[in-house]
Design an enzyme around this catalytic site. Structure first.
Site, mmCIF file in Angstrom:
data_model
loop_
_atom_site.group_PDB
_atom_site.id
_atom_site.type_symbol
_atom_site.label_atom_id
_atom_site.label_comp_id
_atom_site.label_asym_id
_atom_site.label_seq_id
_atom_site.Cartn_x
_atom_site.Cartn_y
_atom_site.Cartn_z
ATOM 1 N N THR A 81 -3.110 7.075 -0.582
ATOM 2 C CA THR A 81 -3.132 5.648 -0.928
ATOM 3 C C THR A 81 -4.578 5.129 -0.954
ATOM 4 O O THR A 81 -5.420 5.631 -0.214
ATOM 5 C CB THR A 81 -2.325 4.885 0.146
ATOM 6 O OG1 THR A 81 -0.964 5.252 0.002
ATOM 7 C CG2 THR A 81 -2.472 3.372 0.051
ATOM 8 N N GLY A 105 7.113 0.732 0.274
ATOM 9 C CA GLY A 105 6.401 0.914 1.539
ATOM 10 C C GLY A 105 5.686 -0.345 1.985
ATOM 11 O O GLY A 105 5.991 -1.464 1.558
ATOM 12 N N THR A 114 -3.128 2.518 5.634
ATOM 13 C CA THR A 114 -2.601 3.697 4.951
ATOM 14 C C THR A 114 -1.944 4.590 5.975
ATOM 15 O O THR A 114 -2.494 4.811 7.056
ATOM 16 C CB THR A 114 -3.695 4.471 4.203
ATOM 17 O OG1 THR A 114 -3.093 5.668 3.664
ATOM 18 C CG2 THR A 114 -4.876 4.852 5.075
ATOM 19 N N GLY A 115 -0.773 5.078 5.645
ATOM 20 C CA GLY A 115 -0.066 5.929 6.584
ATOM 21 C C GLY A 115 1.421 5.834 6.331
ATOM 22 O O GLY A 115 1.850 5.428 5.245
#
Ligand code: ASP
Length: 350
Positions: free
Chosen positions: A197, A227, A247-248
């Protein structure tokens, strides 16, 4: 006295800078967190670093030209969306059904305006469309066909869905599908599912902050899954004192409302940026079983880039215009030497 005359009077007194605080612009970017080992081919590593550097320079040029933090974020993310090495725009990961469904969001910390798109399949630069949602509609988030109809209505050209496809992402999906069938998640694929991302946060010369994030989501996602990236507060958030892009593993960022949580600690509880970001990324999210990282910036230009994964593609550029890029967990990204607010600013412990 008219406001303009007040400014002239203040300028004559040498205090006009109070309306244009001399802020040194800063831009911070990420290209995803995950398992990032030194087994990348040299060519790939070079390409990733070059794209990150270009994104920093493009965004920084906007800031140097007096453009807004929003413009810098949009410019930097457009570069990364166009580069196939990242999970955003071209090179996005595939859904379970073999499609690319893209999410993006942008937020203006000064006005708290925001725009987002989710599940789009024919938009070359989702961050540009998110910006248009913010600037040109009364809404904050548009999804799927409706978002694409809006894009067409403002003259944006749609691309064929095959534009986003890369062989590497297709192979990642095939591996994930095999492991789904065997019901044996493989560590490499599991981590590849949340990697790549792109995000950016910026502080402009006016002292205004902005944040943006763009992603293809997670490999093998199903049923229209969306997400954290396009959800204001979860993966993307900015206010007058703080900007964050995460991000993750998105589900955990949604459940902790991660980006907003960091910013509330900073602006409401007066927790120094670094500690606020670390509390969420290195404590709250892993405690729930999630992983990932974030880039965070405050109104004084302090930078924090915490991650709880092996590595994170990350970079920043400040007043001197020198781009800094790091990929590996043990690689010095230069932020440790930057000034941070004194710990005394933190709230007293009971
Ligand atoms: N947070 C993104 C998502 O869950 C994925 C990522 O950052 O790698 O959609």
């Amino acid at each position: 006295m008219k406001p303009r005359h007040v400014l002239f009077a203040l300028a004559a007194l040498g205090v006009a800078s109070i309306s244009h605080a001399a802020v040194s612009p800063v831009l911070v970017i990420h290209g995803g967190a995950g398992v990032i080992k030194r087994d990348m081919t040299p060519a790939r590593e070079k390409a990733v670093r070059a794209a990150m550097t270009r994104a920093l320079q493009d965004g920084h040029a906007r800031l140097e030209a007096g453009k807004s933090a929003l413009d810098a974020v949009t410019a930097a993310l457009t570069v990364l969306e166009d580069d196939p090495n990242f999970n955003a725009g071209k090179g996005a990961v595939f859904t379970h059904d073999g499609r690319n469904e893209l999410d993006a969001a942008i937020m203006d910390g000064y006005t708290l305006r925001a725009g987002a798109v989710a599940g789009v399949r024919r938009i070359k630069n989702p961050i540009v469309l998110a910006r248009a949602v913010m600037d040109r509609t009364p809404h904050v988030m548009l999804s799927g066909d409706g978002a694409e109809a809006f894009a067409q209505s403002i003259g944006m050209r749609l691309v064929d869905p095959s534009y986003f496809r890369t062989g590497e992402r297709w192979q990642q999906l095939q591996k994930a599908l095999q492991e789904d069938a065997a019901k044996q998640p493989h560590a490499d694929v599991e981590t590849a599912r949340h990697f790549g991302t792109v995000g950016a946060v910026a502080l402009d010369a006016q002292g205004h902050l902005a944040a943006g994030t763009s992603t293809g989501g997670m490999t093998d996602k199903r049923w229209g899954r969306i997400g954290d990236s396009p959800l204001i507060g979860a993966g993307t958030y900015a206010n007058s004192g703080c900007a964050v892009s995460g991000t993750g593993w998105g589900e955990f960022y949604i459940r902790t409302v991660a980006a907003h949580e960091i910013c509330m600690k900073v602006t409401q509880m007066r927790v120094p940026l670094k500690r606020a970001a670390a509390e969420v990324i290195n404590q709250e999210i892993p405690a729930m079983g999630g992983n990932g990282g974030a880039i965070a910036l405050d109104a004084d230009g302090h930078i924090s880039i915490p991650f709880n994964t092996d590595g994170m593609y990350r970079g920043w550029i400040g007043g001197d215009g020198v781009p800094h890029v790091a990929l590996y967990g043990d690689e010095d990204d230069g932020t440790a030497e930057l000034p941070q607010p004194a710990p005394a600013e933190s709230i007293a412990q009971p």
